[in-house]
Design a protein around this motif. Structure first.
Motif, PDB file in Angstrom:
ATOM      1  N   LYS A  21     -11.963  43.619  39.810  1.00 59.71           N
ATOM      2  CA  LYS A  21     -13.012  43.037  38.974  1.00 59.71           C
ATOM      3  C   LYS A  21     -14.225  42.725  39.838  1.00 59.71           C
ATOM      4  O   LYS A  21     -14.120  42.537  41.048  1.00 59.71           O
ATOM      5  CB  LYS A  21     -12.544  41.762  38.267  1.00 59.71           C
ATOM      6  N   THR A  22     -15.381  42.663  39.188  1.00 51.22           N
ATOM      7  CA  THR A  22     -16.602  42.185  39.812  1.00 51.22           C
ATOM      8  C   THR A  22     -17.212  41.168  38.861  1.00 51.22           C
ATOM      9  O   THR A  22     -17.417  41.468  37.687  1.00 51.22           O
ATOM     10  CB  THR A  22     -17.604  43.332  40.061  1.00 51.22           C
ATOM     11  N   ILE A  37     -16.689  42.187  34.959  1.00 59.50           N
ATOM     12  CA  ILE A  37     -16.731  43.655  34.991  1.00 59.50           C
ATOM     13  C   ILE A  37     -15.436  44.193  35.585  1.00 59.50           C
ATOM     14  O   ILE A  37     -15.111  43.930  36.744  1.00 59.50           O
ATOM     15  CB  ILE A  37     -17.949  44.139  35.808  1.00 59.50           C
ATOM     16  N   ARG A  38     -14.715  44.996  34.807  1.00 58.65           N
ATOM     17  CA  ARG A  38     -13.427  45.539  35.254  1.00 58.65           C
ATOM     18  C   ARG A  38     -13.371  47.047  35.042  1.00 58.65           C
ATOM     19  O   ARG A  38     -12.291  47.610  34.894  1.00 58.65           O
ATOM     20  CB  ARG A  38     -12.273  44.862  34.517  1.00 58.65           C
ATOM     21  N   SER A  65     -19.981  49.987  36.673  1.00 51.81           N
ATOM     22  CA  SER A  65     -20.132  48.662  37.292  1.00 51.81           C
ATOM     23  C   SER A  65     -21.525  48.516  37.887  1.00 51.81           C
ATOM     24  O   SER A  65     -22.172  47.469  37.741  1.00 51.81           O
ATOM     25  CB  SER A  65     -19.079  48.463  38.388  1.00 51.81           C
ATOM     26  N   LEU A  74     -20.378  47.251  46.034  1.00 54.21           N
ATOM     27  CA  LEU A  74     -19.391  48.167  45.462  1.00 54.21           C
ATOM     28  C   LEU A  74     -18.835  49.157  46.477  1.00 54.21           C
ATOM     29  O   LEU A  74     -17.652  49.497  46.451  1.00 54.21           O
ATOM     30  CB  LEU A  74     -20.020  48.948  44.300  1.00 54.21           C
TER      31      LEU A  74
END
Length: 449
Positions: free
Chosen positions: A214-215, A233-234, A240, A279
């Motif tokens: 996740k983020t 966010i997954r 992403s 990322l």
């Protein structure tokens, strides 16, 4: 031993690059020129310092000398009146050779292993297992990837290069050409890698492989104990990136800047690098959740890291290290990042224009942290206040039309806010005495005016 001394009074030692190669192939290390083997500092002749530095940089980027080439950034250190040239050599994701020979390192020094097939094989295997992005999943197939992402990626690549070869490739060929399909030399199995799953995988596939993936994007300006808005966010890394950039654009003001004949967005230039780094250079095998947090006076990002050094990074003297080289190369192909190392320099360059006097910080440790100061607090606060007022006004109007609306329905109606964000604004409206809940979870909202 991860430190190597070389005298190098007048010129670069002939075997210096053997140590560079061995450091790259093993765990990295520190090369000190102007120091005897016993640690006695005799220094480098001052008139020869620049020639030696030029020699290091030239050879490091010459594929006939060091293959593949690797960027190095020598530093000059003054020690008790003597000049020492210091070169930090990080561990590389690739196997390197010097003058056609492969060197490895142990406690006794640098060893030529070119004729030892077993040691070379083990070296390649270690590189593959060190980088979690190369982990192979032999039972993943093309049906586990989202087909629409391939069209999107081809479009992005075409924007960067009109004759990009991905345009004429099948989806499978594209994945193979991007290094996302590999052979495991240890098990003999072939398959798509973790990098392939993170870039193209369906959400259920990503979650089955990395349940912790996740983020978290968080706005924390008024409600500093929790958040004003949030995006959990997954999904894959391509989307992403888009969602993180959208979150930044939603909550931070933009400033345009004339660079040559081109007008550019300073905000996008800065956070393109920050988000790309968040990322691309994350250690995905670790469950620590990556975060991008906007606060009143700064934006900071953090992610789990495999450090190759520690402390604050100096943009002038640092050696960039690719934590996930396959993912990094892929993002470069679609125009999401620039050359390795340029991102930090660009962030320093544009941040000082976006927020005059601001100095970003990149802190290398187990958790890699990026801090972007925001000097124009009044602008950020003003815009956030305007957004908050607009949202609360819209929520009140929607509840006036349908008092039974749930948080989920409100989020869908508002479009640009998450369900968590709706909850924050509902709580705020209740605290301000503008609405109240009647009848519990199955009840309705009452407007108090």
């Amino acid at each position: 031993m991860e430190v190597e001394f070389k005298t190098s009074q007048f010129e670069l030692n002939r075997d210096a690059f053997e140590s560079v190669c061995a450091f790259l192939n093993r765990n990295g290390g520190h090369l000190l020129l102007g120091v005897k083997n016993d640690g006695t500092v005799e220094g480098v002749i001052e008139d020869c310092v620049q020639d030696i530095i030029n020699n290091i940089i030239t050879n490091a980027n010459n594929s006939h000398k060091l293959s593949p080439p690797f960027y190095l950034s020598p530093q000059v250190i003054d020690y008790e009146g003597a000049k020492i040239i210091y070169v930090f050599v990080p561990e590389s994701s690739q196997v390197h050779s010097v003058n056609g020979k492969i060197y490895d390192r142990n406690e006794d020094g640098d060893f030529n292993i070119s004729r030892h097939i077993e040691q070379i094989t083990q070296l390649y295997l270690r590189k593959q297992t060190t980088y979690s992005e190369n982990r192979i999943y032999p039972y993943v197939n093309l049906l586990d990837f989202r087909p629409e992402l391939f069209s999107y990626v081809r479009k992005l690549a075409n924007n960067e290069r009109a004759d990009h070869p991905w345009q004429s490739m099948t989806n499978e060929e594209l994945l193979r050409s991007a290094g996302l399909y590999k052979h495991d030399h240890q098990t003999g199995k072939d398959g798509y890698t973790l990098a392939a799953i993170l870039l193209f995988g369906k959400e259920e596939v990503i979650q089955s492989v990395l349940p912790h993936h996740k983020t978290d994007a968080i706005l924390r300006i008024e409600n500093v104990d929790r958040y004003d808005d949030r995006d959990d966010i997954r999904t894959n890394l391509i989307e992403s990136y888009d969602r993180l950039m959208a979150f930044i654009r939603k909550h931070l003001p933009d400033k345009f800047y004339q660079e040559g004949e081109q007008r550019i967005s300073l905000r996008d230039r800065i956070f393109r690098e920050v988000i790309g780094n968040l990322l691309i250079h994350r250690e995905y095998a670790n469950a620590f959740p990556a975060k991008l947090i906007i606060e009143r006076d700064k934006v900071f990002a953090e992610n789990w890291n495999r450090p190759h050094g520690d402390g604050v990074i100096d943009p002038v003297n640092f050696s960039p290290f690719p934590k996930n080289p396959v993912i990094a190369k892929f993002f470069k192909e679609i125009g999401r990042v620039d050359e390795l190392g340029s991102g930090i320099r660009n962030t320093f360059k544009y941040s000082s224009i976006y927020s005059p006097g601001a100095k970003p910080q990149f802190i290398e440790d187990d958790i890699f942290r990026t801090i972007i100061p925001l000097k124009s607090n009044s602008n950020t606060t003003q815009i956030t206040t305007q957004i908050t007022t607009q949202i609360t006004t819209q929520i009140v109007e929607l509840l006036r039309q349908d008092p039974t609306m749930s948080r989920k329905k409100l989020a869908l109606a508002l479009e640009d806010i998450t369900e968590d964000g709706v909850k924050y604004h509902l709580d705020r409206l209740k605290e301000e005495g503008k609405i109240k809940r009647v009848g519990g979870t199955r009840g309705k909202w009452e407007i108090l005016e």
